[in-house]
Enzyme design. Structure first.
Site, PDB file in Angstrom:
ATOM      1  N   ASP A 178       2.916  -0.694  12.120  1.00 49.00           N
ATOM      2  CA  ASP A 178       2.850  -2.001  12.770  1.00 49.00           C
ATOM      3  C   ASP A 178       4.113  -2.834  12.583  1.00 49.00           C
ATOM      4  O   ASP A 178       4.067  -4.066  12.611  1.00 49.00           O
ATOM      5  CB  ASP A 178       1.636  -2.778  12.264  1.00 49.00           C
ATOM      6  CG  ASP A 178       1.664  -3.005  10.756  1.00 49.00           C
ATOM      7  OD1 ASP A 178       2.528  -2.411  10.075  1.00 49.00           O
ATOM      8  OD2 ASP A 178       0.821  -3.768  10.253  1.00 49.00           O
ATOM      9  N   ASP A 213       0.188   1.947   8.772  1.00 47.23           N
ATOM     10  CA  ASP A 213      -0.301   1.203   9.942  1.00 47.23           C
ATOM     11  C   ASP A 213       0.612   1.283  11.163  1.00 47.23           C
ATOM     12  O   ASP A 213       0.184   0.969  12.278  1.00 47.23           O
ATOM     13  CB  ASP A 213      -0.508  -0.267   9.570  1.00 47.23           C
ATOM     14  CG  ASP A 213      -1.678  -0.464   8.626  1.00 47.23           C
ATOM     15  OD1 ASP A 213      -2.668   0.275   8.759  1.00 47.23           O
ATOM     16  OD2 ASP A 213      -1.600  -1.342   7.753  1.00 47.23           O
ATOM     17  N   LYS A 252     -26.012  11.567  29.594  1.00 54.01           N
ATOM     18  CA  LYS A 252     -27.181  11.678  28.719  1.00 54.01           C
ATOM     19  C   LYS A 252     -27.277  13.049  28.052  1.00 54.01           C
ATOM     20  O   LYS A 252     -28.060  13.233  27.122  1.00 54.01           O
ATOM     21  CB  LYS A 252     -28.464  11.432  29.522  1.00 54.01           C
ATOM     22  CG  LYS A 252     -28.484  10.088  30.258  1.00 54.01           C
ATOM     23  CD  LYS A 252     -28.326   8.917  29.300  1.00 54.01           C
ATOM     24  CE  LYS A 252     -28.369   7.590  30.046  1.00 54.01           C
ATOM     25  NZ  LYS A 252     -28.115   6.433  29.146  1.00 54.01           N
ATOM     26  N   GLY A 310       0.819  -1.207   0.000  1.00 57.66           N
ATOM     27  CA  GLY A 310       0.000   0.000   0.000  1.00 57.66           C
ATOM     28  C   GLY A 310       0.851   1.254   0.000  1.00 57.66           C
ATOM     29  O   GLY A 310       1.888   1.313   0.659  1.00 57.66           O
ATOM     30  N   ARG A 319       0.596  -5.436  -6.736  1.00 57.13           N
ATOM     31  CA  ARG A 319       0.735  -6.787  -6.198  1.00 57.13           C
ATOM     32  C   ARG A 319       1.380  -7.681  -7.260  1.00 57.13           C
ATOM     33  O   ARG A 319       1.263  -7.433  -8.457  1.00 57.13           O
ATOM     34  CB  ARG A 319      -0.630  -7.353  -5.802  1.00 57.13           C
ATOM     35  CG  ARG A 319      -1.295  -6.578  -4.673  1.00 57.13           C
ATOM     36  CD  ARG A 319      -2.561  -7.276  -4.211  1.00 57.13           C
ATOM     37  NE  ARG A 319      -3.216  -6.527  -3.164  1.00 57.13           N
ATOM     38  CZ  ARG A 319      -2.890  -6.567  -1.883  1.00 57.13           C
ATOM     39  NH1 ARG A 319      -1.877  -7.343  -1.499  1.00 57.13           N
ATOM     40  NH2 ARG A 319      -3.541  -5.869  -0.987  1.00 57.13           N
ATOM     41  N   ARG A 329      -6.472  -3.376   9.426  1.00 57.57           N
ATOM     42  CA  ARG A 329      -6.985  -4.745   9.342  1.00 57.57           C
ATOM     43  C   ARG A 329      -6.438  -5.610  10.464  1.00 57.57           C
ATOM     44  O   ARG A 329      -7.153  -6.416  11.044  1.00 57.57           O
ATOM     45  CB  ARG A 329      -6.618  -5.337   7.979  1.00 57.57           C
ATOM     46  CG  ARG A 329      -7.185  -6.725   7.719  1.00 57.57           C
ATOM     47  CD  ARG A 329      -6.781  -7.199   6.341  1.00 57.57           C
ATOM     48  NE  ARG A 329      -5.332  -7.208   6.190  1.00 57.57           N
ATOM     49  CZ  ARG A 329      -4.693  -7.032   5.037  1.00 57.57           C
ATOM     50  NH1 ARG A 329      -5.382  -6.804   3.938  1.00 57.57           N
ATOM     51  NH2 ARG A 329      -3.371  -7.073   4.985  1.00 57.57           N
ATOM     52  N   ARG A 388      13.509  10.181  -2.911  1.00 56.53           N
ATOM     53  CA  ARG A 388      14.397  11.327  -3.133  1.00 56.53           C
ATOM     54  C   ARG A 388      15.680  11.204  -2.310  1.00 56.53           C
ATOM     55  O   ARG A 388      16.794  11.434  -2.807  1.00 56.53           O
ATOM     56  CB  ARG A 388      13.657  12.619  -2.758  1.00 56.53           C
ATOM     57  CG  ARG A 388      14.489  13.896  -2.768  1.00 56.53           C
ATOM     58  CD  ARG A 388      13.597  15.052  -2.345  1.00 56.53           C
ATOM     59  NE  ARG A 388      14.307  16.324  -2.308  1.00 56.53           N
ATOM     60  CZ  ARG A 388      14.932  16.800  -1.232  1.00 56.53           C
ATOM     61  NH1 ARG A 388      14.954  16.093  -0.109  1.00 56.53           N
ATOM     62  NH2 ARG A 388      15.541  17.970  -1.281  1.00 56.53           N
ATOM     63  N   ASP A 400       4.911  -5.056   5.799  1.00 59.21           N
ATOM     64  CA  ASP A 400       5.081  -6.454   6.160  1.00 59.21           C
ATOM     65  C   ASP A 400       5.234  -7.361   4.937  1.00 59.21           C
ATOM     66  O   ASP A 400       6.166  -8.163   4.853  1.00 59.21           O
ATOM     67  CB  ASP A 400       3.873  -6.890   7.007  1.00 59.21           C
ATOM     68  CG  ASP A 400       4.046  -8.263   7.615  1.00 59.21           C
ATOM     69  OD1 ASP A 400       4.513  -8.354   8.751  1.00 59.21           O
ATOM     70  OD2 ASP A 400       3.720  -9.260   6.936  1.00 59.21           O
ATOM     71  N   THR A 459       4.504   2.378   5.572  1.00 58.19           N
ATOM     72  CA  THR A 459       3.143   1.882   5.773  1.00 58.19           C
ATOM     73  C   THR A 459       2.431   2.789   6.766  1.00 58.19           C
ATOM     74  O   THR A 459       3.031   3.192   7.772  1.00 58.19           O
ATOM     75  CB  THR A 459       3.119   0.429   6.292  1.00 58.19           C
ATOM     76  OG1 THR A 459       1.792   0.100   6.745  1.00 58.19           O
ATOM     77  CG2 THR A 459       4.081   0.233   7.448  1.00 58.19           C
TER      78      THR A 459
END
Length: 325
Positions: free
Chosen positions: A133, A131, A214, A14, A75, A175, A24, A106, A129
């Protein structure tokens, strides 16, 4: 000092804001050390097909502020096979490429690890990435821009939520990781955050909606797309069934989180690790990811970066509960 003459550079997986800044930095650092750079278009797919372009100073002029990736990404199921990787290696040898720098996450590093093991070619990875992660860096390229994009969007959604006394359930990317949801939920003042790493989130959300204040005129719930209940639409369905009195709306932020001009933090991060990647190859490093930990350049073997995902800080989860009162 290892004699590297031509570096193959590609982005994969991604896209993430800051990838162009990293491209660069790699190109200009390589030129500084009299090393050629060959751009590989569309990641591993372009590597197997020989979709290569020479890169120079002009190639990376005026791109540091641009989102996406000028080398494009795709991909490639073919690269998952031994035959496909042999095709890629033959293309690299044909174009006299003797080292690789891969910008991705990953999946990118999984492919790089296998390829670097099968063939005698050094590979260095840069963590690109949204994420955040990957183990081996405090932040990944694109994460800071992505979470700022989310916060800006949630702030605007809250305006209409306040105007109509509505409950908004907002889905963000993640995800397998809830780091985007967690940090943006805190920054945007969300009433609840649902993430894959924290089980039983629906029970906590129901309790918050039933026993919370409330007099609130708006409520924001942030949901990571990989949350166990199944994403924002499923969460919204369950909330509407249990609390039909709430005026509930669903908003999926989607791919806007990947786009846009990279933040200052992402540009600096990408520039630092991009330059360090070239220097790592010159110093003989291979099959490692370059990151920054505690403001210092860090080297992490691919197998550690991709097998051990960052754990969620329980103190941040507690902070959500405290501040949403």
């Amino acid at each position: 000092m290892t004699q590297i003459k031509n570096i193959g550079l590609f982005t994969s997986g991604g896209d993430a804001p800051g990838m162009n800044a990293a491209i660069r930095a790699v190109v200009r650092t390589a030129i500084y050390y009299d090393i050629e750079v060959t751009g590989i278009r569309r990641g591993y797919d372009g590597m197997t097909r020989g979709d290569f372009i020479p890169m120079n100073r002009k190639s990376v002029s005026n791109i540091i502020q641009r989102g996406g990736t000028i080398l494009k990404t795709a991909r490639c199921d073919n690269f998952r096979t031994a035959e496909g990787r042999k095709q890629a290696y033959d293309q690299l040898k044909k174009h006299n490429i003797d080292a690789l720098i891969a910008i991705g996450g990953d999946g990118t590093f999984t492919g790089a690890k296998v390829f670097g093991t099968e063939y005698d070619i050094p590979v260095i990875g840069l963590p690109g990435t949204i994420d955040n992660d990957l183990l081996g860096t405090d932040f990944t390229i694109g994460y800071d821009t992505a979470i700022n994009t989310v916060v800006e969007a949630v702030d605007k959604i809250r305006d209409t939520a306040e105007s109509h006394d509505r409950l908004f359930i907002i889905e963000v990317m993640g995800r397998d990781s809830g780091l985007i949801a967690l940090r943006t939920g805190i920054a945007a003042g969300a009433e609840a955050i649902l993430i894959p790493e924290s089980k039983g989130g629906m029970e906590g959300l129901f309790n918050r909606l039933e026993h919370g204040r409330k007099d609130k005129t708006s409520r924001i719930v942030i949901v990571a797309e990989g949350e166990e209940a199944g994403g924002a639409f499923e969460v919204g369905r369950m909330v509407q069934e249990k609390f039909p009195n709430y005026d509930t709306r669903i908003s999926i932020l989607g791919h806007i989180q990947r786009g846009g001009a990279p933040s200052c933090m992402d540009r600096v991060l990408a520039s630092r690790v991009g330059a360090a990647a070239v220097e790592a190859l010159r110093d003989g490093h291979r099959n490692e990811m370059i990151g920054i930990i505690h403001n210092e350049i860090a080297y992490t073997p691919f197998e550690h970066a991709i097998k051990h995902h960052v754990e969620i800080n329980p103190n941040l989860l507690k902070l959500v509960e405290i501040l949403s009162m």
